[in-house]
Write a protein that holds these residues in place. Sequence first.
Motif, PDB file in Angstrom:
ATOM      1  N   LEU A  23       6.057  37.223 -40.839  1.00  0.00           N
ATOM      2  CA  LEU A  23       5.512  37.654 -39.555  1.00  0.00           C
ATOM      3  C   LEU A  23       6.535  37.402 -38.455  1.00  0.00           C
ATOM      4  N   LYS A  24       6.596  38.301 -37.526  1.00  0.00           N
ATOM      5  CA  LYS A  24       7.440  38.122 -36.350  1.00  0.00           C
ATOM      6  C   LYS A  24       6.728  37.191 -35.379  1.00  0.00           C
ATOM      7  N   LEU A  25       7.485  36.612 -34.463  1.00  0.00           N
ATOM      8  CA  LEU A  25       6.917  35.682 -33.491  1.00  0.00           C
ATOM      9  C   LEU A  25       5.750  36.308 -32.732  1.00  0.00           C
ATOM     10  N   GLY A  26       5.904  37.547 -32.296  1.00  0.00           N
ATOM     11  CA  GLY A  26       4.835  38.212 -31.548  1.00  0.00           C
ATOM     12  C   GLY A  26       3.556  38.336 -32.351  1.00  0.00           C
ATOM     13  N   ASP A  27       3.698  38.628 -33.644  1.00  0.00           N
ATOM     14  CA  ASP A  27       2.521  38.726 -34.512  1.00  0.00           C
ATOM     15  C   ASP A  27       1.842  37.370 -34.655  1.00  0.00           C
ATOM     16  N   LYS A  28       2.634  36.319 -34.727  1.00  0.00           N
ATOM     17  CA  LYS A  28       2.071  34.972 -34.844  1.00  0.00           C
ATOM     18  C   LYS A  28       1.321  34.589 -33.569  1.00  0.00           C
ATOM     19  N   ILE A  29       1.905  34.920 -32.422  1.00  0.00           N
ATOM     20  CA  ILE A  29       1.235  34.625 -31.152  1.00  0.00           C
ATOM     21  C   ILE A  29      -0.092  35.381 -31.079  1.00  0.00           C
ATOM     22  N   LYS A  30      -0.060  36.651 -31.457  1.00  0.00           N
ATOM     23  CA  LYS A  30      -1.285  37.459 -31.428  1.00  0.00           C
ATOM     24  C   LYS A  30      -2.332  36.893 -32.387  1.00  0.00           C
ATOM     25  N   ASN A  31      -1.912  36.503 -33.597  1.00  0.00           N
ATOM     26  CA  ASN A  31      -2.852  35.938 -34.568  1.00  0.00           C
ATOM     27  C   ASN A  31      -3.494  34.661 -34.047  1.00  0.00           C
ATOM     28  N   ILE A  32      -2.693  33.810 -33.395  1.00  0.00           N
ATOM     29  CA  ILE A  32      -3.230  32.575 -32.821  1.00  0.00           C
ATOM     30  C   ILE A  32      -4.256  32.918 -31.745  1.00  0.00           C
ATOM     31  N   ARG A  33      -3.898  33.852 -30.866  1.00  0.00           N
ATOM     32  CA  ARG A  33      -4.800  34.251 -29.779  1.00  0.00           C
ATOM     33  C   ARG A  33      -6.118  34.789 -30.329  1.00  0.00           C
ATOM     34  N   ILE A  34      -6.042  35.635 -31.346  1.00  0.00           N
ATOM     35  CA  ILE A  34      -7.249  36.220 -31.937  1.00  0.00           C
ATOM     36  C   ILE A  34      -8.080  35.154 -32.650  1.00  0.00           C
ATOM     37  N   LYS A  35      -7.397  34.256 -33.361  1.00  0.00           N
ATOM     38  CA  LYS A  35      -8.107  33.170 -34.057  1.00  0.00           C
ATOM     39  C   LYS A  35      -8.908  32.323 -33.067  1.00  0.00           C
ATOM     40  N   LEU A  36      -8.386  32.181 -31.859  1.00  0.00           N
ATOM     41  CA  LEU A  36      -9.059  31.388 -30.832  1.00  0.00           C
ATOM     42  C   LEU A  36     -10.035  32.218 -29.998  1.00  0.00           C
ATOM     43  N   SER A  37     -10.188  33.493 -30.354  1.00  0.00           N
ATOM     44  CA  SER A  37     -11.070  34.422 -29.632  1.00  0.00           C
ATOM     45  C   SER A  37     -10.705  34.524 -28.152  1.00  0.00           C
ATOM     46  N   LEU A  38      -9.408  34.591 -27.895  1.00  0.00           N
ATOM     47  CA  LEU A  38      -8.925  34.710 -26.523  1.00  0.00           C
ATOM     48  C   LEU A  38      -8.427  36.125 -26.271  1.00  0.00           C
ATOM     49  N   SER A  39      -8.635  36.606 -25.069  1.00  0.00           N
ATOM     50  CA  SER A  39      -8.010  37.863 -24.667  1.00  0.00           C
ATOM     51  C   SER A  39      -6.586  37.545 -24.222  1.00  0.00           C
ATOM     52  N   GLN A  40      -5.802  38.574 -24.027  1.00  0.00           N
ATOM     53  CA  GLN A  40      -4.459  38.348 -23.508  1.00  0.00           C
ATOM     54  C   GLN A  40      -4.529  37.705 -22.128  1.00  0.00           C
ATOM     55  N   GLU A  41      -5.517  38.097 -21.342  1.00  0.00           N
ATOM     56  CA  GLU A  41      -5.720  37.519 -20.012  1.00  0.00           C
ATOM     57  C   GLU A  41      -6.040  36.026 -20.109  1.00  0.00           C
ATOM     58  N   ASP A  42      -6.896  35.679 -21.075  1.00  0.00           N
ATOM     59  CA  ASP A  42      -7.274  34.272 -21.266  1.00  0.00           C
ATOM     60  C   ASP A  42      -6.046  33.432 -21.630  1.00  0.00           C
ATOM     61  N   LEU A  43      -5.247  33.922 -22.575  1.00  0.00           N
ATOM     62  CA  LEU A  43      -4.059  33.173 -22.992  1.00  0.00           C
ATOM     63  C   LEU A  43      -3.095  33.029 -21.829  1.00  0.00           C
ATOM     64  N   ALA A  44      -2.885  34.101 -21.083  1.00  0.00           N
ATOM     65  CA  ALA A  44      -1.972  34.060 -19.932  1.00  0.00           C
ATOM     66  C   ALA A  44      -2.410  32.979 -18.932  1.00  0.00           C
ATOM     67  N   ALA A  45      -3.716  32.867 -18.722  1.00  0.00           N
ATOM     68  CA  ALA A  45      -4.246  31.899 -17.761  1.00  0.00           C
ATOM     69  C   ALA A  45      -4.219  30.468 -18.291  1.00  0.00           C
ATOM     70  N   LEU A  46      -4.322  30.294 -19.619  1.00  0.00           N
ATOM     71  CA  LEU A  46      -4.329  28.953 -20.216  1.00  0.00           C
ATOM     72  C   LEU A  46      -2.966  28.272 -20.158  1.00  0.00           C
ATOM     73  N   LEU A  47      -1.915  29.066 -20.197  1.00  0.00           N
ATOM     74  CA  LEU A  47      -0.571  28.498 -20.221  1.00  0.00           C
ATOM     75  C   LEU A  47      -0.236  27.883 -18.871  1.00  0.00           C
ATOM     76  N   LYS A  48       0.561  26.844 -18.911  1.00  0.00           N
ATOM     77  CA  LYS A  48       0.951  26.132 -17.681  1.00  0.00           C
ATOM     78  C   LYS A  48       2.456  26.169 -17.514  1.00  0.00           C
ATOM     79  N   PRO A  49       2.995  26.725 -16.455  1.00  0.00           N
ATOM     80  CA  PRO A  49       2.277  27.513 -15.467  1.00  0.00           C
ATOM     81  C   PRO A  49       1.803  28.826 -16.064  1.00  0.00           C
TER      82      PRO A  49
END
Length: 80
Positions: A15-41
Amino acid sequence: MNENMTSFEYSVTPLKLGDKIKNIRIKLSLSQEDLAALLKPPVAVDTVKFWENNFGVPLLDYCVQISDLGVVTLDWLLKD
């Protein structure tokens, strides 16, 4: 495994890094907006889309945060 078969024939495309990030986000039931907001900053939603489409690599600080969210090692996240 059959002796006539090589491990290459049974290998799975990594898997490419982007696919891994997407899989993590989906596993956590997060939207792209949710993930963007969770990261600091927080980052822009377009930044998450950029990463997930393998157009760029997050800064190391974001990689650490993403690996922590997904409960995966940084080594697993970054290696293809």
